[in-house]
Design a protein around this motif. Structure first.
Motif, PDB file in Angstrom:
ATOM      1  N   ALA A 139      31.684  44.725  50.981  1.00 52.70           N
ATOM      2  CA  ALA A 139      32.586  44.740  49.826  1.00 52.70           C
ATOM      3  C   ALA A 139      31.772  44.756  48.539  1.00 52.70           C
ATOM      4  CB  ALA A 139      33.522  43.544  49.867  1.00 52.70           C
ATOM      5  N   PHE A 140      31.830  45.883  47.853  1.00 54.10           N
ATOM      6  CA  PHE A 140      31.220  45.993  46.525  1.00 54.10           C
ATOM      7  C   PHE A 140      32.308  45.745  45.495  1.00 54.10           C
ATOM      8  CE2 PHE A 140      28.104  48.042  49.093  1.00 54.10           C
ATOM      9  CZ  PHE A 140      26.906  47.868  48.424  1.00 54.10           C
ATOM     10  N   PRO A 141      31.918  45.241  44.312  1.00 54.42           N
ATOM     11  CA  PRO A 141      32.946  44.820  43.353  1.00 54.42           C
ATOM     12  C   PRO A 141      33.737  45.966  42.720  1.00 54.42           C
ATOM     13  CG  PRO A 141      30.734  44.291  42.546  1.00 54.42           C
ATOM     14  CD  PRO A 141      30.564  44.893  43.888  1.00 54.42           C
ATOM     15  N   LEU A 142      34.897  45.592  42.242  1.00 51.73           N
ATOM     16  CA  LEU A 142      35.811  46.481  41.524  1.00 51.73           C
ATOM     17  C   LEU A 142      35.256  46.901  40.169  1.00 51.73           C
ATOM     18  CD1 LEU A 142      38.801  47.486  41.054  1.00 51.73           C
ATOM     19  CD2 LEU A 142      39.276  45.218  40.149  1.00 51.73           C
ATOM     20  N   LEU A 143      34.584  45.954  39.493  1.00 52.22           N
ATOM     21  CA  LEU A 143      34.156  46.188  38.107  1.00 52.22           C
ATOM     22  C   LEU A 143      32.749  46.775  38.066  1.00 52.22           C
ATOM     23  CD1 LEU A 143      35.434  42.795  36.650  1.00 52.22           C
ATOM     24  CD2 LEU A 143      36.480  45.043  36.305  1.00 52.22           C
ATOM     25  N   ILE A 144      32.619  47.891  37.357  1.00 50.98           N
ATOM     26  CA  ILE A 144      31.342  48.605  37.273  1.00 50.98           C
ATOM     27  C   ILE A 144      30.986  48.812  35.796  1.00 50.98           C
ATOM     28  CG2 ILE A 144      30.205  50.800  37.848  1.00 50.98           C
ATOM     29  CD1 ILE A 144      32.022  51.020  40.281  1.00 50.98           C
TER      30      ILE A 144
ATOM     31  N   LEU B  32      37.049  50.274  36.118  1.00 52.46           N
ATOM     32  CA  LEU B  32      37.562  49.946  37.449  1.00 52.46           C
ATOM     33  C   LEU B  32      37.096  51.075  38.360  1.00 52.46           C
ATOM     34  CD1 LEU B  32      41.189  48.794  36.563  1.00 52.46           C
ATOM     35  CD2 LEU B  32      39.062  47.475  36.625  1.00 52.46           C
ATOM     36  N   ARG B  33      36.507  50.739  39.494  1.00 53.17           N
ATOM     37  CA  ARG B  33      35.897  51.779  40.326  1.00 53.17           C
ATOM     38  C   ARG B  33      36.880  52.916  40.632  1.00 53.17           C
ATOM     39  NH1 ARG B  33      35.786  47.556  44.913  1.00 53.17           N
ATOM     40  NH2 ARG B  33      38.015  47.405  45.163  1.00 53.17           N
TER      41      ARG B  33
ATOM     42  N   ILE C  24      40.933  53.130  41.421  1.00 48.86           N
ATOM     43  CA  ILE C  24      41.826  53.463  40.311  1.00 48.86           C
ATOM     44  C   ILE C  24      41.395  54.796  39.697  1.00 48.86           C
ATOM     45  CG2 ILE C  24      42.655  52.714  38.032  1.00 48.86           C
ATOM     46  CD1 ILE C  24      43.504  50.645  39.946  1.00 48.86           C
TER      47      ILE C  24
END
Lengths: 486, 486
Positions: free
Chosen positions: B66-71, B107-108, B140
């Motif tokens: 699981a890599f994060p949503l926020l980039i 958002l990714r 998204i």
């Protein structure tokens, strides 16, 4: 790499934890402050946790759904306690597709509001109730002090949401899910927990009553394992979730929500881990058994590897999660340390002599040295290991429970409480006043963890009832757990 | 409610789809434009799709993460084609915890960039390769024209990401995963697909080569079922993902990515559905068998319900997903229609006469009327149903393949192509030029779907090779599929 030694837990528990999470490759820091990457070994543990819980949720009639990440900012403002609690923690999307948005969108910190909004459309009559939903996702809360798994800006969890026709049914659901979590904690994670009621200061923003499970970590601090909230009609009123009852009268629903997050991975590390590293509870361990082949000559290697592969197939057939460590260039001793650090419950050591005898040496991760060694014939290995995993589970649980009880003191005076929270939990009479709670927190850094539902289970014996509040001296009905917490 | 009739597919395919998704309670519109809520029946289908794919991913050595949503916004700018492709579709977080952020976060829309960033830290030597990862999450993309499941602002998917030491190994991985998807489409979703190569205009922003599976929907339009990308060294160079090879030389990795989304739920609806509603492919159907009890008197009710419950338990024991419809106040006929609309493959009708005979009437969802009815003894019901489900699966697949072939024409001239894309797919010689492709799109609204890898499989017969490009007349090597697409 396994060569760099961890600090011991006694030296620096916090650093032991931080380094272990990285070294065991459970998780890593993301480029965005406070976010984490859950790596394969960590995610495999989470998947086992998910499976264990999901089957319990489905067995109790819940269905999984997916509500969106993006929520109109105005939604959060509809329930007055909810907005107070969550406003400071919001992440806000203001630009979409290159344009400034007319209404900013928030990233869900939890989904009561959007679910309430949709329920108001879907629920019409008593025939539509109860609604029993759950979703597995991630949520965003802008936390300032973060720590891998324990408190991150984005975390993974499940959030259950239910709507009912009566208050009683909703209260029963709240307690049922607390029991489901307890069953999971005890029978899967091997973690003893204290089910109880939170104070008004500590309850969920928007709940009438919050229940939680509290656990003691290896440094005697408390960790809230999960929560189950009775939301009364607060969200039903804010979002007009109504149903026509059997007499034709329009009523507000009674709702609940309950959640458990990747935080429990932190609990598993801190409850069971030792100075060598992780100890995975066997039923949810990503790898339950590791086979380490031992050989010197090429001939030995061929024979040992052949038997090791057969053994692996045999264990897979017995539904065990098994890994055969075939890495070249590492000594058996190095591999032993590496898998000990990663907490695999059972190690199978297989050398040429073992192959000749059709036997293998088993090592229990939870019992270091000779004491944890058992020799078993290869034919009986699956059955022997299955039995061993049951024993390890029980032994981890018993040890953690004994540790918690040894570090929980019944305290009648404030001085006793101050001393007790230096070393663990204080179990103390409390009048129920928020003022006393706030003062205790300010003066001792210990918070009211919960009022245990079963007061006897905390120490495994009857405790005094009544008495005077440990802070103000006024009459106290129940005893509460106080402790410094994660 | 089942009383309101759907439009027929011939009347208005698009409206038939939109209403069916709502009526079958697969999904609903969220308050934020373009977002959807996946309801229990839709999510149960997605969970079955996930399970079918996840076991195939794991069997081919991939691990979930699981890599994060926020980039960080700057990440997206590091690969030049990637930024061009995704910039117009980004959602941007500018406020966190009440403060304006120093660097905006996106958002990714997909995770190549953040994964590249982390791989540059984790990958050091050839010993660390290959890295084979997958994650299940939502992404998204700020889409302007949305449609439930087919194109939404937030959608659910899996994204696989792998890094390899050699070009060949990465190409093999890309094709292996295309095969895994094909296996899933054919053997789980009962959907015939055309594996092929996308044009430069249609490929993923940042890929060297994009492969896809293309399917024909019930209105003869094309739908891209999933994609598998060979990314060359593009992301490895942008994010400095390097490894020391066996000779001690620092090399860039070769990477791939591949994804399949909740879009396939749209494909399942549009490939198999008919004017009565959904037809669920049996192997991933949320409910495979529904039992509808039929009775008039209380005495009949008691006897039928008792047998129905026993039957349900018997079918669950045979690992079938079964539902017993015990709703009061609805006639059996109403229930038949309701479950037909929801596409349950097999219906068991159980009345007092059936109980007396210890038999039941089975109805196949895919064959309306008498033709789809079979009487079977209760003792043999599990075996009979299992056999029936296999037949239904095959029959759905055969029908969809015959439909696609009947609506795909070999076209040698541009006039033929123009006519063919009005009614389905044109299979036409194409010179490979982006100019011809763009003109065809502009003039016919048909896009180049793919160059099929197996040219013979498209129509089930040898096709002419060579020839002149259907647009410019220059020599054409392969034939390409052109069609109007979702």
């Amino acid at each position: 790499m396994a060569e760099e030694k961890l600090p011991t837990r006694a030296e620096d528990f916090s650093e032991w934890y931080n380094q272990l999470v990285l070294k065991a490759q459970l998780a890593d820091y993301a480029p965005v402050r406070g976010c984490m990457i859950v790596r394969p070994y960590g995610w495999a543990l989470w998947e086992n946790i998910q499976a264990a819980l999901d089957q319990r949720f489905k067995a109790t009639g819940h269905q999984n759904v997916a509500f969106p990440l993006l929520i109109p900012k105005s939604f959060i403002e509809k329930e007055k306690h909810h907005v107070e609690g969550f406003s400071p923690e919001l992440a806000v999307v203001t630009i979409g597709g290159g344009e400034e948005l007319a209404e900013p969108l928030i990233l869900r910190p939890t989904s009561e509001t959007i679910i309430g909004h949709m329920w108001s459309k879907w629920i019409q009559s008593y025939r539509d109730l109860p609604v029993l939903m759950n979703q597995w996702n991630s949520v965003i809360r802008w936390e300032l002090r973060t720590k891998l798994f324990l408190r991150t800006l984005e975390f993974y969890w499940q959030e259950g949401h239910t709507a009912h026709a009566t208050r009683q049914e909703a209260v029963e659901e709240t307690l049922q899910m607390l029991n489901v979590y307890t069953d999971f904690a005890v029978n899967e994670a091997a973690i003893p927990v204290i089910p109880g009621v939170k104070s008004d200061a500590e309850k969920f923003a928007g709940a009438d009553t919050t229940y939680s499970l509290e656990a003691m970590m290896g440094d005697q601090k408390a960790l809230q394992f999960c929560t189950s909230h009775f939301l009364g009609q607060n969200f039903a009123q804010a979002f007009e979730v109504k149903y026509l009852d059997q007499t034709g009268v329009l009523q507000h629903c009674w709702t609940t929500s309950w959640g458990l997050s990747t935080r429990v991975i932190g609990a598993i590390i801190m409850v069971h881990g030792d100075d060598q590293g992780l100890i995975m509870p066997p039923r949810i361990a990503p790898i339950q058994v590791v086979i380490v082949p031992i050989y010197k000559t090429d001939e030995e290697k061929a024979s040992v590897q052949k038997t090791a592969k057969e053994l692996k197939a045999q264990l897979i057939k017995a539904n065990l999660r098994v890994h055969l460590d075939e890495r070249e260039g590492f000594s058996p001793g190095w591999k032993f340390n590496d898998w000990e650090m990663r907490g695999v419950p059972v190690r199978v050591e297989l050398g040429p002599k073992d192959v000749a005898k059709q036997a293998a040496m088993l090592s229990r991760r939870d019992r270091p040295g000779r004491e944890g060694k058992v020799s078993a014939s290869l034919a009986e290995l699956p059955a022997t290991i299955e039995k061993l995993l049951v024993e390890i589970h029980q032994s981890l649980f018993d040890k953690a429970l004994a540790f918690r009880r040894a570090n929980t003191r019944e305290t009648a005076t404030y001085d006793e409480l101050k001393k007790a929270v230096e070393e663990g939990f204080a179990f103390a009479p409390w009048c129920g006043s928020g003022d006393c709670e706030a003062k205790i927190k300010e003066e001792t850094r210990a918070t009211m963890r919960c009022i245990p539902i079963d007061q006897t289970a905390v120490l495994g014996k009857e405790v005094r009832t009544g008495g005077a509040c440990v802070y103000c001296g006024k009459p106290a009905k129940d005893r509460a757990i106080f402790g410094r917490a994660y």
